[in-house]
Design a protein around this motif. Structure first.
Motif: not given
Length: 296
Positions: A108-111, A118-127, A252-259
């Motif tokens: 998902g990060f690569v896509l 602009s992509v960041s990696v970490g825990f869900p922001p705002g939570v 959102s692509e991460v969820g589809s890829i995970a399936v």
């Protein structure tokens, strides 16, 4: 299982309890879930549940259901390990699920970066991190495991045996569909009271839940590993997406890829387990409600 002539027959998992343990388990679970939902609604109402209260809710709400399933299994002359809940299944199950989500987040990060986002990696922001971790642990270690153990490991297997579907794929499919429908119906009070769905919105929500539950019913049947199915179940409940676009929007692509990766993982796990631990895939047998001619 070895026959008297010394030849090895197909392994079986035999449910000896007839219909009574199944009915007792289902009715007990339905009544208990309903009471928990009504109690939570009366105590909390529209207010938010504190962090410790959320964890208590999952423990109190789901723990007894696991106990109901364990008691039912004992009445059947079986143990949790017979239906795929054992320590030897922890390592392969957890590693398979972890691999799915690590690879899904990486892809998902690569896509996302390939499209110039602009992509960041970490825990869900705002939570709050503590809130997210409590939810994650609750879903992985309690909700997912309990539901897969109780409603797939016991309830689904038991219905397959009652339908005489251990060696008959058509009857097995029918039993799995019935088990899934009954599992979905158990969620009606929660959807109406806690989620707040209207009667008009309930049917499409239940259809979506049926598809989701049927997917895990098939995953369990293909792997017979409660840990694998339970932890995977928990991760999809909480959506372990760790890559975000600008503004904190999850990729959102991460969820589809995970399936897709989960389906591959199921296939690979089954190929491995069918060779290394074939007894895990024992045919479900026992007193049946299906007549010899196929009728009920």
């Amino acid at each position: 299982m070895v026959d008297s002539d010394g030849s090895r027959s197909a392994p079986t998992i035999r449910f000896e309890g007839g219909v009574k343990p199944l009915v007792a388990f289902f009715v007990g679970s339905a009544v208990y879930f309903t009471l928990v939902v009504l109690l939570v609604d009366s105590l909390i109402g529209d207010g938010s549940i504190p962090l410790w209260g959320q964890f208590v809710y999952y423990v109190v709400g789901f723990g007894p259901v696991a106990l109901f399933a364990w008691v039912a299994l004992r009445r059947e002359g079986l143990a949790p390990s017979n239906v795929g809940l054992s320590w030897r299944n922890v390592g392969p199950g957890v590693l398979a699920v972890a691999g799915v989500w690590v690879l899904a987040n990486v892809l998902g990060f690569v896509l996302a970066t390939a499209t110039g986002d602009s992509v960041s990696v970490g825990f869900p922001p705002g939570v709050a991190l503590a809130t997210w971790l409590v939810l994650l642990v609750s879903q992985l270690a309690i909700v997912g495991i309990v539901e897969e153990f109780a409603f797939r490991g016991y309830f689904q297997n038991k219905l397959v045996s009652l339908f005489d579907g251990g060696a008959n794929w058509k009857r097995k499919v029918a039993a799995i569909v019935v088990a899934t429908v009954l599992f979905v119906l158990l969620h009606v009070p929660q959807r109406l009271v806690i989620t707040g769905l209207s009667l008009a919105d309930l049917p499409p929500a239940l259809v979506g839940l049926f598809v989701y539950a049927l997917l895990f019913a098939v995953i369990y049947e293909l792997t017979r590993n409660v840990v694998f199915a339970g932890v995977l179940h928990g991760t999809f409940n909480v959506q372990t997406v760790l890559v975000f676009r600008e503004g904190g929007v999850a990729v959102s692509e991460v969820g589809s890829i995970a399936v897709l990766l989960a389906l591959v993982a199921v296939w690979l796990y089954r190929r491995w387990a069918k060779v290394t631990r074939p007894d895990d895939f024992s045919a479900q047998t026992g007193p049946s409600v299906v007549a010899a001619d196929g009728g009920l």
